[in-house]
Design a protein around this motif. Structure first.
Motif, PDB file in Angstrom:
ATOM      1  N   LEU A 107       0.532   6.793  -6.614  1.00 42.67           N
ATOM      2  CA  LEU A 107       0.040   8.018  -5.990  1.00 42.67           C
ATOM      3  C   LEU A 107       1.148   8.877  -5.399  1.00 42.67           C
ATOM      4  CD1 LEU A 107      -2.980   6.404  -4.063  1.00 42.67           C
ATOM      5  CD2 LEU A 107      -3.110   7.733  -6.183  1.00 42.67           C
ATOM      6  N   ALA A 108       2.394   8.577  -5.742  1.00 45.53           N
ATOM      7  CA  ALA A 108       3.518   9.236  -5.075  1.00 45.53           C
ATOM      8  C   ALA A 108       3.930  10.559  -5.703  1.00 45.53           C
ATOM      9  CB  ALA A 108       4.729   8.298  -5.031  1.00 45.53           C
ATOM     10  N   GLY A 109       3.411  10.898  -6.871  1.00 44.26           N
ATOM     11  CA  GLY A 109       3.812  12.117  -7.552  1.00 44.26           C
ATOM     12  C   GLY A 109       3.503  13.363  -6.739  1.00 44.26           C
ATOM     13  N   VAL A 110       4.396  14.361  -6.822  1.00 43.78           N
ATOM     14  CA  VAL A 110       4.271  15.592  -6.033  1.00 43.78           C
ATOM     15  C   VAL A 110       4.250  16.787  -6.989  1.00 43.78           C
ATOM     16  CG1 VAL A 110       5.290  17.025  -4.221  1.00 43.78           C
ATOM     17  CG2 VAL A 110       5.486  14.526  -4.094  1.00 43.78           C
ATOM     18  N   PRO A 111       3.092  17.382  -7.239  1.00 33.89           N
ATOM     19  CA  PRO A 111       3.042  18.547  -8.134  1.00 33.89           C
ATOM     20  C   PRO A 111       3.906  19.712  -7.679  1.00 33.89           C
ATOM     21  CG  PRO A 111       0.850  17.633  -7.847  1.00 33.89           C
ATOM     22  CD  PRO A 111       1.750  16.912  -6.877  1.00 33.89           C
ATOM     23  N   ARG A 112       4.169  19.828  -6.379  1.00 35.14           N
ATOM     24  CA  ARG A 112       5.047  20.899  -5.916  1.00 35.14           C
ATOM     25  C   ARG A 112       6.471  20.726  -6.437  1.00 35.14           C
ATOM     26  NH1 ARG A 112       4.390  23.369  -0.196  1.00 35.14           N
ATOM     27  NH2 ARG A 112       2.317  24.297  -0.374  1.00 35.14           N
ATOM     28  N   ARG A 166       0.816  -1.211   0.000  1.00 36.43           N
ATOM     29  CA  ARG A 166       0.000   0.000   0.000  1.00 36.43           C
ATOM     30  C   ARG A 166       0.853   1.265   0.000  1.00 36.43           C
ATOM     31  NH1 ARG A 166      -5.280  -0.718  -1.222  1.00 36.43           N
ATOM     32  NH2 ARG A 166      -5.494   1.404  -0.402  1.00 36.43           N
ATOM     33  N   THR A 167       2.097   1.181  -0.405  1.00 31.84           N
ATOM     34  CA  THR A 167       2.889   2.400  -0.493  1.00 31.84           C
ATOM     35  C   THR A 167       2.337   3.275  -1.614  1.00 31.84           C
ATOM     36  OG1 THR A 167       4.490   1.522  -2.090  1.00 31.84           O
ATOM     37  CG2 THR A 167       4.935   1.142   0.263  1.00 31.84           C
ATOM     38  N   LEU A 168       2.562   4.572  -1.485  1.00 37.04           N
ATOM     39  CA  LEU A 168       2.086   5.490  -2.522  1.00 37.04           C
ATOM     40  C   LEU A 168       2.751   5.172  -3.853  1.00 37.04           C
ATOM     41  CD1 LEU A 168       1.917   8.932  -0.662  1.00 37.04           C
ATOM     42  CD2 LEU A 168       0.211   7.094  -0.799  1.00 37.04           C
ATOM     43  N   GLU A 169       4.006   4.758  -3.813  1.00 38.26           N
ATOM     44  CA  GLU A 169       4.706   4.404  -5.045  1.00 38.26           C
ATOM     45  C   GLU A 169       4.024   3.219  -5.717  1.00 38.26           C
ATOM     46  OE1 GLU A 169       7.370   4.956  -8.004  1.00 38.26           O
ATOM     47  OE2 GLU A 169       7.333   6.186  -6.185  1.00 38.26           O
ATOM     48  N   ALA A 170       3.702   2.188  -4.944  1.00 41.16           N
ATOM     49  CA  ALA A 170       3.074   1.001  -5.509  1.00 41.16           C
ATOM     50  C   ALA A 170       1.691   1.305  -6.066  1.00 41.16           C
ATOM     51  CB  ALA A 170       2.982  -0.092  -4.446  1.00 41.16           C
ATOM     52  N   SER A 228      -4.932  19.635  -5.563  1.00 38.70           N
ATOM     53  CA  SER A 228      -3.860  18.705  -5.208  1.00 38.70           C
ATOM     54  C   SER A 228      -3.914  18.241  -3.757  1.00 38.70           C
ATOM     55  CB  SER A 228      -2.496  19.334  -5.499  1.00 38.70           C
ATOM     56  OG  SER A 228      -2.261  20.451  -4.656  1.00 38.70           O
ATOM     57  N   ASN A 229      -4.777  18.828  -2.926  1.00 41.26           N
ATOM     58  CA  ASN A 229      -4.912  18.303  -1.560  1.00 41.26           C
ATOM     59  C   ASN A 229      -5.535  16.904  -1.566  1.00 41.26           C
ATOM     60  OD1 ASN A 229      -3.765  20.463  -0.178  1.00 41.26           O
ATOM     61  ND2 ASN A 229      -5.700  21.568  -0.033  1.00 41.26           N
ATOM     62  N   ALA A 230      -6.126  16.495  -2.693  1.00 37.73           N
ATOM     63  CA  ALA A 230      -6.640  15.130  -2.812  1.00 37.73           C
ATOM     64  C   ALA A 230      -5.576  14.164  -3.321  1.00 37.73           C
ATOM     65  CB  ALA A 230      -7.849  15.097  -3.746  1.00 37.73           C
ATOM     66  N   SER A 231      -4.388  14.688  -3.613  1.00 40.89           N
ATOM     67  CA  SER A 231      -3.276  13.844  -4.046  1.00 40.89           C
ATOM     68  C   SER A 231      -2.475  13.422  -2.819  1.00 40.89           C
ATOM     69  CB  SER A 231      -2.370  14.634  -5.003  1.00 40.89           C
ATOM     70  OG  SER A 231      -1.103  14.023  -5.122  1.00 40.89           O
ATOM     71  N   PRO A 232      -2.446  12.124  -2.492  1.00 39.98           N
ATOM     72  CA  PRO A 232      -1.691  11.690  -1.309  1.00 39.98           C
ATOM     73  C   PRO A 232      -0.225  12.098  -1.357  1.00 39.98           C
ATOM     74  CG  PRO A 232      -3.162   9.952  -2.018  1.00 39.98           C
ATOM     75  CD  PRO A 232      -3.208  11.003  -3.090  1.00 39.98           C
ATOM     76  N   ASP A 265       7.002  18.741  -9.419  1.00 38.40           N
ATOM     77  CA  ASP A 265       6.835  18.619 -10.865  1.00 38.40           C
ATOM     78  C   ASP A 265       5.476  19.229 -11.218  1.00 38.40           C
ATOM     79  OD1 ASP A 265       6.573  17.957 -13.512  1.00 38.40           O
ATOM     80  OD2 ASP A 265       7.037  15.837 -13.256  1.00 38.40           O
ATOM     81  N   PRO A 266       5.433  20.541 -11.505  1.00 34.03           N
ATOM     82  CA  PRO A 266       4.147  21.238 -11.631  1.00 34.03           C
ATOM     83  C   PRO A 266       3.232  20.724 -12.728  1.00 34.03           C
ATOM     84  CG  PRO A 266       5.982  22.649 -12.283  1.00 34.03           C
ATOM     85  CD  PRO A 266       6.564  21.460 -11.624  1.00 34.03           C
ATOM     86  N   LEU A 267       3.781  20.107 -13.778  1.00 31.13           N
ATOM     87  CA  LEU A 267       2.909  19.596 -14.833  1.00 31.13           C
ATOM     88  C   LEU A 267       2.135  18.359 -14.390  1.00 31.13           C
ATOM     89  CD1 LEU A 267       5.044  20.142 -18.056  1.00 31.13           C
ATOM     90  CD2 LEU A 267       3.008  21.387 -17.314  1.00 31.13           C
ATOM     91  N   LEU A 268       2.443  17.818 -13.205  1.00 35.10           N
ATOM     92  CA  LEU A 268       1.655  16.725 -12.641  1.00 35.10           C
ATOM     93  C   LEU A 268       0.343  17.213 -12.009  1.00 35.10           C
ATOM     94  CD1 LEU A 268       4.305  14.525 -10.764  1.00 35.10           C
ATOM     95  CD2 LEU A 268       3.233  14.082 -12.992  1.00 35.10           C
ATOM     96  N   TYR A 269       0.255  18.519 -11.742  1.00 35.60           N
ATOM     97  CA  TYR A 269      -0.892  19.047 -11.005  1.00 35.60           C
ATOM     98  C   TYR A 269      -2.207  18.640 -11.673  1.00 35.60           C
ATOM     99  CZ  TYR A 269      -3.918  22.214  -8.439  1.00 35.60           C
ATOM    100  OH  TYR A 269      -4.917  22.722  -7.639  1.00 35.60           O
ATOM    101  N   PRO A 270      -3.227  18.220 -10.894  1.00 35.48           N
ATOM    102  CA  PRO A 270      -3.318  18.197  -9.439  1.00 35.48           C
ATOM    103  C   PRO A 270      -2.818  16.916  -8.787  1.00 35.48           C
ATOM    104  CG  PRO A 270      -5.425  17.587 -10.366  1.00 35.48           C
ATOM    105  CD  PRO A 270      -4.517  17.894 -11.543  1.00 35.48           C
ATOM    106  N   GLY A 271      -2.112  16.086  -9.516  1.00 34.36           N
ATOM    107  CA  GLY A 271      -1.629  14.828  -8.961  1.00 34.36           C
ATOM    108  C   GLY A 271      -2.677  13.737  -9.081  1.00 34.36           C
ATOM    109  N   ALA A 272      -2.256  12.506  -8.837  1.00 36.03           N
ATOM    110  CA  ALA A 272      -3.161  11.363  -8.914  1.00 36.03           C
ATOM    111  C   ALA A 272      -4.002  11.259  -7.652  1.00 36.03           C
ATOM    112  CB  ALA A 272      -2.364  10.084  -9.115  1.00 36.03           C
ATOM    113  N   TRP A 273      -5.291  11.029  -7.831  1.00 36.10           N
ATOM    114  CA  TRP A 273      -6.215  10.845  -6.707  1.00 36.10           C
ATOM    115  C   TRP A 273      -6.473   9.354  -6.497  1.00 36.10           C
ATOM    116  CZ3 TRP A 273     -10.872  14.768  -7.228  1.00 36.10           C
ATOM    117  CH2 TRP A 273     -10.365  16.078  -7.276  1.00 36.10           C
TER     118      TRP A 273
END
Length: 287
Positions: A26-31, A19-23, A75-79, A33-41
């Motif tokens: 969900l581990a991407g951080v838009p802060r 259940r890691t975010l990487e697995a 992005s607050n919904a992005s873990p 890498d801004p083009l990831l925004y809003p990140g994976a939910w």
């Protein structure tokens, strides 16, 4: 907004196993890498515990911790993003994330250029509109962190925290209950409109959003370049340039109110009213 991801649904997994975010993707951080925004939910409700998203076994607000509900609009919904924000202040306590049905709210485009390099999401009043959003149940320390990350305590910050009461905004967590209200972060600059004065909907991806904004304004291109990559790089490198871009949105008549300004302020019986921001400063700029 982004399609939720869940890559750990196989049978026989132990609690927390895999259940890691990487697995989970969900581990991407838009802060970072801004083009990831809003990140994976996530696909489902969960408990963000360090670098893991665990199954949520009980009602989030039944832990006796005096938590308050906060709607995650972008992005607050992005873990990955949420974990990053908490880590900036050394906060590692678990955060319940509850997937909920929300009526009366939509996701607009903030009328400011973030110092993180993206153009963020902001809630807009939308009677009758139904969205699937996450509610974060935050304790006092966690709420202070997210407030700080949104610039709430700062005179020059971009967001205010607003209490959105039922029935104006109806939040159904999926357990048969309806919340009496929830907090959301309302942009102090307003939101971008669609050309008719109606708030435009955030597309959930930065590339098409930034491409369209640049295409529509020669002055914006002069400031930020002609591609999303240039836009992000220049915004992250120059706080004053971000402020200039924010002013330009207003100067070009692109801005409309969100319709939520009247709700700004503490909610009824707010257990954390007047709470101080975290004592430790963040490692990066606020949006």
């Amino acid at each position: 907004m982004p399609q939720p991801l869940d890559r750990d649904r196989g049978p026989g997994r132990p609690p927390g196993g895999g259940r890691t975010l990487e697995a989970l993707g969900l581990a991407g951080v838009p802060r970072e890498d801004p083009l990831l925004y809003p990140g994976a939910w996530p696909r489902e409700s969960g408990l963000l515990d360090g670098d893991r998203l665990l199954p949520l076994e009980a009602r989030a607000h039944d832990d006796g911790g005096g938590r308050v509900p906060v709607l995650a609009i972008g992005s607050n919904a992005s873990p990955g993003q949420l974990r990053h924000k908490m880590a900036e202040f050394g906060v590692g306590s678990p955060v319940p994330m509850v997937r909920s049905r929300v009526t009366g709210l939509d996701i607009g485009v903030s009328a400011h250029v973030s110092r993180m390099g993206y153009v963020s999401a902001s809630p807009v009043a939308a009677p009758g509109t139904v969205r699937e959003l996450f509610v974060l149940w935050l304790d006092a320390e966690q709420l202070a962190v997210v407030d700080a990350s949104e610039g709430v305590p700062m005179a020059g910050g971009n967001f205010d925290r607003a209490w959105l009461p039922a029935p104006d905004v109806r939040v159904e967590p999926g357990d048969g209950s309806v919340l009496g209200g929830a907090y959301a972060y309302v942009n102090r600059h307003g939101v971008l409109h669609d050309g008719t004065g109606t708030p435009r909907r955030h597309p959930g991806e930065q590339r098409p959003l930034i491409t369209g904004l640049l295409r529509g304004s020669a002055r914006l291109r002069a400031l930020f370049g002609t591609t999303p990559e240039e836009f992000c790089a220049r915004a992250r490198a120059d706080r004053r340039l971000c402020d200039r871009g924010t002013r330009l949105f207003a100067e070009e008549g692109r801005v409309a109110p969100s319709g939520l300004e009247r709700y700004v302020g503490p909610g009824p019986d707010d257990p954390f009213a007047g709470a101080r921001p975290p004592s430790a400063g963040p490692t990066g700029p606020t949006p």
